[in-house]
Design an enzyme around this catalytic site. Structure first.
Site, short mmCIF file in Angstrom:
data_model
loop_
_atom_site.label_atom_id
_atom_site.label_comp_id
_atom_site.label_asym_id
_atom_site.label_seq_id
_atom_site.Cartn_x
_atom_site.Cartn_y
_atom_site.Cartn_z
N HIS A 1 0.11 4.40 -4.93
CA HIS A 1 -1.27 3.64 -5.32
C HIS A 1 -0.76 2.29 -6.13
O HIS A 1 -0.98 1.12 -5.77
CB HIS A 1 -2.08 4.44 -6.32
CG HIS A 1 -3.38 3.60 -6.56
ND1 HIS A 1 -3.18 2.98 -7.76
CD2 HIS A 1 -4.57 3.41 -6.05
CE1 HIS A 1 -4.41 2.37 -7.88
NE2 HIS A 1 -5.26 2.45 -6.79
N ARG B 1 -6.90 0.35 5.07
CA ARG B 1 -7.16 1.82 4.43
C ARG B 1 -8.39 1.75 3.66
O ARG B 1 -8.75 1.13 2.76
CB ARG B 1 -5.97 1.89 3.32
CG ARG B 1 -4.91 2.20 4.06
CD ARG B 1 -3.82 2.63 2.86
NE ARG B 1 -2.41 3.03 3.37
CZ ARG B 1 -1.16 2.34 3.54
NH1 ARG B 1 -1.48 1.05 2.86
NH2 ARG B 1 -0.05 2.55 3.69
N ARG C 1 -9.43 2.01 9.22
CA ARG C 1 -8.86 3.54 9.45
C ARG C 1 -9.71 4.34 8.74
O ARG C 1 -10.31 4.05 7.74
CB ARG C 1 -7.36 3.51 8.90
CG ARG C 1 -6.97 5.08 9.32
CD ARG C 1 -5.48 4.95 8.92
NE ARG C 1 -5.44 5.20 7.42
CZ ARG C 1 -4.31 5.40 6.65
NH1 ARG C 1 -3.04 5.23 7.34
NH2 ARG C 1 -4.29 5.46 5.29
N GLY D 1 2.47 4.71 11.94
CA GLY D 1 2.59 4.84 10.34
C GLY D 1 3.80 5.61 10.13
O GLY D 1 4.26 6.70 10.09
N THR D 2 4.68 4.53 9.75
CA THR D 2 6.17 4.92 9.50
C THR D 2 6.43 5.80 8.45
O THR D 2 7.54 6.22 8.23
CB THR D 2 7.32 3.63 9.52
OG1 THR D 2 6.57 2.80 9.21
CG2 THR D 2 7.44 3.42 11.30
N ASP E 1 4.47 8.12 7.13
CA ASP E 1 4.33 9.36 7.79
C ASP E 1 5.31 9.86 8.81
O ASP E 1 5.95 10.97 8.53
CB ASP E 1 3.06 9.84 7.94
CG ASP E 1 2.00 10.09 6.69
OD1 ASP E 1 2.64 10.56 5.88
OD2 ASP E 1 0.92 9.44 6.85
N CYS F 1 1.96 -0.33 11.08
CA CYS F 1 1.52 -0.67 9.82
C CYS F 1 1.91 0.01 8.75
O CYS F 1 1.34 0.16 7.66
CB CYS F 1 -0.19 -0.37 10.18
SG CYS F 1 -0.69 1.20 10.38
#
Ligand code: PEP
Ligand code: MG
Length: 757
Positions: free
Chosen positions: A396, A494, A541, A659-660, A662, A709
């Site tokens: 965050h 997001r 998303r 989504g690299t 993850d 992304c």
């Protein structure tokens, strides 16, 4: 007179004919090949509403709280009804029809376009808000003119004017009626380089009518021409999958696939390029400043459809000033961590352990905390810099700091113990260091683009690239700043941060406040971003927060206790298991589509295979979103989804996006949040690149767009790899957009050179 002929219109008539018609009149006068036509003046619209006596009701109908979606929708419906259902006086109707008939044999196909008198308002996106109808004939001409008038009161337009404080009754609308050019090819042309102002003409070209290029639905061919010598310096021939054409039977504009043999064919001939250059020079000479032109080719003739001044040329006034004195001997080094958001800033340490300590954070302080939380965002905005004990590059603190443009160092270990309240420190968000004392700098702590000026983020001109460069957004507060990067859209919006900032889990929020309140919260956050970028696409998303993040919120006690939340109940898995909550998210997107935010695209996270995708699509259909009509796709984050991408493609997705963050953790079995193995977290590992390369190959073969992304999209080596592989777009962090544009440009130029050598 209800109408005026384009040849009689000049730029000084802007107030009566609107920006579009004024410009077409100027071009006609300058002897440029503009399709003939006339304009139904703004005065005609004004007289219509006043004489019919609907003006007062109209303006009071749209005087609503535009944050209230239902009121906004009702306002739009009432205004639309008032305008299209009121008869146009017979003399006006006769004048429009007579003008139309004199244009040809009475069966001429015309384009009917709005030309708002406030189109020259500072925000360019305003211009795109009114209707255009193509291939219109006498039967529906007057109806279409009324539709154009009514489009002054679309939900988006009402919302926009309320936001910007423009009175509704001060904006008028004229309508251009112009012979259709049944374009075989069309596109745009910048008569000088759109960011540097260099004497280079840039032409983009695709098959069919211009809509596909202007709306960004296809990647067009790109030609860069030296205006002095007339030589084509570089040419990129794109694969053009779609085109807009006139349907011969119905006369309507339809989207068609480009025939196989024309997809990879160069659109423009040398003669057409030469003619465009000639016209480009002429139009720039006429206006005395660089122009952004829409053109079309029909029957071997080149026509000019529109011309506007280029507003993006960088005048060099935004040069980043780096006055930081870096004569540092290293003795004052206090801490190291991950450089999570670039920039160097000094300030007094403010240790924040509890949320109620946030008031103590003053403008220019350095927040030092274990980990930031959604409620801290207002304080983070005030801070000069942020330092955390925990967290990685996708935590965050890292994401929000980057979006706010506040330097940050995360994962320092014991920052909250080592540093003392009030201590003056210097945080280097690039190097990932915290040092004792302040650096000598004229300006306090600001990275370019973080303040309220209108300077684009970064100091360099933005190159034109065939691979699109987009930006990631997580907090609506960052939307304006993100839009100013000049990115081609939002590659990932997001919504987790939006939901977490409600302070309650979605289930608890809905139980306490009601589902309508939840839908409205989502709409308001997503709309801020969709509005800032309109008409550039924004890929929103659906929810993907792991249970440990929900646990901090009210209602968090009801979350399942998971051994490894990263492998658990998150993304599409949770959504499919809790369809009511999921459908509220989709409902919010649906209503935004209805409000005119056609630029939204929907993306589903953490899918495993085609069956997840099919199930998600069914929910979309259940709330009334037509997957054929809207662009939607999925994240590729699990090895299974990459290996089975053909099945996912079969479900009808328009795009996939890596989504690299993850994908890397699942391919390498390295928990992205576990600092004990963080040195093993490597997005450029050959195994990760292999699986991505194969996925791109499969998608290219199937005509599905690919994107990235994850955090690695901001990494030059990843950019290099993906551009060579033929990825469609790259979405980067706000602070990396300028660098990614440059890197993409460099790699593309290298590829072109390699191909001719
Ligand atoms: C990713 O996994 O790379 C991604 C972009 O999603 P998130 O970081 O939100 O999991
Ligand atoms: Mg992810």
């Amino acid at each position: 007179m209800a109408v005026a002929w384009l040849e009689d219109v000049r730029s000084t008539d802007l107030g009566t004919v609107g920006g579009k018609a004024a410009s077409l009149g100027e071009l006609t006068e300058a002897g440029l090949p503009v399709p003939p036509g006339f304009v139904v003046t703004a005065g005609t619209y004004r007289t219509f509403i006043e004489e019919a006596g609907i003006d007062e009701e109209l303006f009071s109908a749209v005087d609503v709280d535009s944050e209230d979606s239902e009121a906004l929708e009702a306002a739009h419906e009432r205004a639309h009804e008032l305008i299209v259902e009121t008869e146009v006086p017979e003399d006006v109707r006769a004048e429009i029809v007579e003008a139309y008939r004199s244009m040809g044999d009475g069966e001429t196909f015309v384009a009917v376009r709005s030309s708002a008198t406030a189109e020259d308002l500072p925000d360019a996106s305003f211009a795109g808000q009114q209707e255009t109808f193509l291939n219109v004939t006498e039967d529906d001409l007057v109806d279409r003119v009324q539709e154009c008038w009514a489009s002054l009161f679309s939900q988006r337009a009402i919302y926009y004017r309320n936001q910007k404080g423009f009175p509704h009754d001060e904006v008028d609308i004229a309508v251009v009626v112009q012979t259709m050019v049944d374009a075989e090819k069309s596109g745009v042309m910048f008569t000088s380089h759109p960011s540097t102002g260099d004497p280079r003409i840039i032409i983009e070209a695709a098959w069919g009518l211009g809509e596909a290029v202007v709306s960004g639905a296809v990647s067009p061919d790109n030609y860069v021409v030296d205006r002095t010598t007339g030589e084509v310096e570089t040419m990129t021939v794109a694969t053009k999958k779609l085109m807009h054409v006139k349907d011969d039977e119905t006369g309507e504009t339809v989207e068609r696939e480009v025939p196989e043999d024309k997809r990879d064919q160069q659109v423009l001939t040398q003669a057409e390029i030469d003619r465009l250059i000639e016209l480009g020079k002429k139009v720039e000479d006429h206006y005395g400043e660089p122009q952004d032109v829409e053109w079309a080719v029909a029957g071997g003739e080149v026509y000019m459809l529109q011309s506007r001044p280029i507003t993006t040329i960088d005048d060099g006034a935004t040069e980043a000033e780096d006055d930081v004195d870096e004569s540092d001997d290293g003795d004052d080094h206090l801490l190291s961590g991950l450089g999570a958001s670039p920039g160097i800033a000094s300030g007094a340490v403010r240790i924040v352990t509890k949320l109620d300590h946030l008031d103590q954070v003053s403008e220019g302080d350095v927040i030092v905390t274990e980990m930031t939380m959604p409620d801290m965002v207002p304080a983070m905005k005030r801070a000069a810099a942020i330092v955390t004990d925990e967290g990685g590059m996708t935590s965050h603190a890292a994401i929000v700091s980057r979006e706010l443009g506040v330097p940050a160092v995360v994962g320092c270990g014991g920052a909250t113990r080592t540093l003392e309240d009030g201590q003056i420190v210097t945080v280097d968000g690039e190097m990932g260091t915290v040092r004792e004392g302040a650096v000598a700098t004229d300006e306090p702590a600001v990275e370019p683009g973080t303040d309220d000026d209108d300077a684009p983020v970064g100091s360099r001109p933005k190159p034109i690239t065939a691979t699109e460069v987009k930006v990631n957004v997580s907090i609506p507060d960052a939307a304006e700043r993100a839009a100013k990067t000049g990115a081609d859209g939002v590659g990932l919006l997001r919504i987790e941060h939006l939901v977490l900032s409600l302070g309650k889990t979605p289930e608890r929020y809905i139980a306490d406040e009601g589902s309508e309140a939840y839908v409205k919260e989502l709409m308001s956050g997503v709309r801020t971003v969709a509005e800032a970028f309109y008409p550039r696409p924004v890929r929103v998303r659906t929810l993907d927060a792991p249970t440990d993040e929900f646990r901090q919120l009210e209602g968090g006690e009801d979350e399942p206790d998971e051994h490894n939340p990263m492998l658990g109940y998150r993304g599409i898995r949770r959504s499919l298991d809790r369809p009511e909550v999921f459908e509220h998210e989709l409902e919010a997107f649906k209503r935004l589509y209805e409000q005119g935010y056609e630029n939204l695209e929907i993306m589903f996270p953490l899918v495993t295979d085609g069956s997840d995708v099919a199930a998600a699509r069914e929910h979309m259909e259940a709330v009334g979103i037509d997957p054929q009509k809207r662009d939607w796709g999925v994240m590729i984050e699990t090895p299974a989804s990459a290996m089975g991408v053909e099945d996912i493609v079969d479900e009808g997705v328009d795009f996939v996006s890596f989504g690299t963050n993850d994908l890397t953790q699942y391919v390498l079995a390295v928990d992205r949040n576990n600092e004990h193995v963080s040195d093993r977290f490597d997005e450029l590992h050959p195994a990760v690149l292999d699986i991505m390369g194969d996925t791109i190959d499969a998608c290219r073969a199937a005509g599905v767009d690919t994107s990235i992304c994850g955090q690695a999209g901001s990494h030059p080596k990843m950019v290099d790899f993906l551009v060579r592989k033929g990825i469609t777009s790259i979405s980067a962090n706000i602070d990396a957009v300028a660098d990614v544009f440059e890197e993409v440009d460099r790699v593309e130029s290298r590829l072109i050179l390699d191909s001719v050598r």
